[in-house]
Design an enzyme around this catalytic site. Sequence first.
Site, mmCIF file in Angstrom:
data_model
loop_
_atom_site.group_PDB
_atom_site.id
_atom_site.type_symbol
_atom_site.label_atom_id
_atom_site.label_comp_id
_atom_site.label_asym_id
_atom_site.label_seq_id
_atom_site.Cartn_x
_atom_site.Cartn_y
_atom_site.Cartn_z
ATOM 1 N N LYS A 22 0.830 -1.209 0.000
ATOM 2 C CA LYS A 22 0.000 0.000 0.000
ATOM 3 C C LYS A 22 0.864 1.258 0.000
ATOM 4 O O LYS A 22 0.640 2.184 -0.776
ATOM 5 C CB LYS A 22 -0.936 0.018 1.230
ATOM 6 C CG LYS A 22 -1.880 -1.168 1.298
ATOM 7 C CD LYS A 22 -2.790 -1.090 2.508
ATOM 8 C CE LYS A 22 -2.062 -1.078 3.846
ATOM 9 N NZ LYS A 22 -1.280 -2.326 4.102
ATOM 10 N N GLU A 90 -1.718 5.226 6.078
ATOM 11 C CA GLU A 90 -2.240 4.653 7.338
ATOM 12 C C GLU A 90 -3.503 5.390 7.787
ATOM 13 O O GLU A 90 -3.670 5.703 8.976
ATOM 14 C CB GLU A 90 -1.169 4.737 8.444
ATOM 15 C CG GLU A 90 0.157 4.068 8.111
ATOM 16 C CD GLU A 90 0.124 2.545 8.265
ATOM 17 O OE1 GLU A 90 -0.959 1.970 8.495
ATOM 18 O OE2 GLU A 90 1.204 1.946 8.138
ATOM 19 N N CYS A 146 0.974 -14.879 1.306
ATOM 20 C CA CYS A 146 0.724 -15.545 2.581
ATOM 21 C C CYS A 146 2.033 -16.095 3.137
ATOM 22 O O CYS A 146 2.727 -16.867 2.468
ATOM 23 C CB CYS A 146 -0.298 -16.676 2.389
ATOM 24 S SG CYS A 146 -0.609 -17.590 3.919
HETATM 25 P P1 ADP Z 1 2.173 -2.034 3.244
HETATM 26 O O1 ADP Z 1 2.186 -0.543 3.250
HETATM 27 O O2 ADP Z 1 0.969 -2.599 2.536
HETATM 28 O O3 ADP Z 1 2.326 -2.641 4.616
HETATM 29 P P2 ADP Z 1 4.713 -1.736 1.920
HETATM 30 O O4 ADP Z 1 4.397 -0.944 0.691
HETATM 31 O O5 ADP Z 1 5.327 -0.995 3.054
HETATM 32 O O6 ADP Z 1 3.418 -2.539 2.381
HETATM 33 O O7 ADP Z 1 5.719 -2.919 1.575
HETATM 34 C C1 ADP Z 1 5.548 -3.821 0.520
HETATM 35 C C2 ADP Z 1 6.814 -4.671 0.456
HETATM 36 O O8 ADP Z 1 6.868 -5.533 1.585
HETATM 37 C C3 ADP Z 1 6.898 -5.621 -0.709
HETATM 38 O O9 ADP Z 1 7.353 -4.990 -1.882
HETATM 39 C C4 ADP Z 1 7.910 -6.640 -0.205
HETATM 40 O O10 ADP Z 1 9.224 -6.213 -0.477
HETATM 41 C C5 ADP Z 1 7.745 -6.604 1.319
HETATM 42 N N1 ADP Z 1 7.127 -7.806 1.919
HETATM 43 C C6 ADP Z 1 7.454 -8.317 3.139
HETATM 44 N N2 ADP Z 1 6.669 -9.379 3.449
HETATM 45 C C7 ADP Z 1 5.801 -9.543 2.420
HETATM 46 C C8 ADP Z 1 4.708 -10.462 2.155
HETATM 47 N N3 ADP Z 1 4.347 -11.412 3.019
HETATM 48 N N4 ADP Z 1 4.039 -10.331 0.993
HETATM 49 C C9 ADP Z 1 4.393 -9.372 0.095
HETATM 50 N N5 ADP Z 1 5.407 -8.479 0.283
HETATM 51 C C10 ADP Z 1 6.105 -8.549 1.438
HETATM 52 MG MG MG Z 2 2.174 0.873 4.745
#
Ligand code: ADP
Ligand code: MG
Length: 184
Positions: A22, A90, A146
Amino acid sequence: MNKKNQRLGWIEVICGPMFSGKTEELIRRLKRAIIAKNKILVFKPKIDNRYSDSLIVSHNNNSIESITIDNEDKILDNIPDDINIIGIDEIQFFKKGIIDICIKLANKNKRVIVSGLDKDFQGKPFGIMPNILSEAEYISKLNAICNVCGDYAFFTKRISKDKEQILLGELDKYEANCRNCFYK
Ligand code: ADP
Ligand code: MG
């Protein structure tokens, strides 16, 4: 586009579980907007200080400057007239007032791009997310991988024993789950 068909303000929501990209997607849209010579401003809630107070940082270490605010009312005070795109990361951590603020901004011809967790660690709607999703013109629902079986994940599972809805953490406290592994 002629005046009649001109697109003015609107709301875009990027949602999905933790680690679904995100923040990465929000940053991607904002950086493209800068290339297109738009003036942007980015906000994030104070509660989220996992990496930095003045940056939004994704799990793959992409980042963009942001303003940290402890209260959604600070958003309207902080927007000069020439800003035409507002990003909020967020957004699930803000209170109900954030919805009217997004509507006001969109009605003032701003492009409002927000990202947030649609579900909490129990798989229930997270705070104001259902409201912002119903206001939005555009919705992107992302998936993670997952951490148990490698399928597409739409749920965030808490792997620590804490019970409160808001608990900041990373892979030490949460993992992404597909439906099967989440409800097992
Ligand atoms: P969010 O904001 O949705 O928490 P981010 O944009 O900060 O996600 O991070 C996405 C990145 O997280 C992906 O590009 C990958 O490098 C890393 N990542 C770590 N664990 C996972 C997972 N289980 N599935 C997909 N990506 C993951
Ligand atoms: Mg995030």
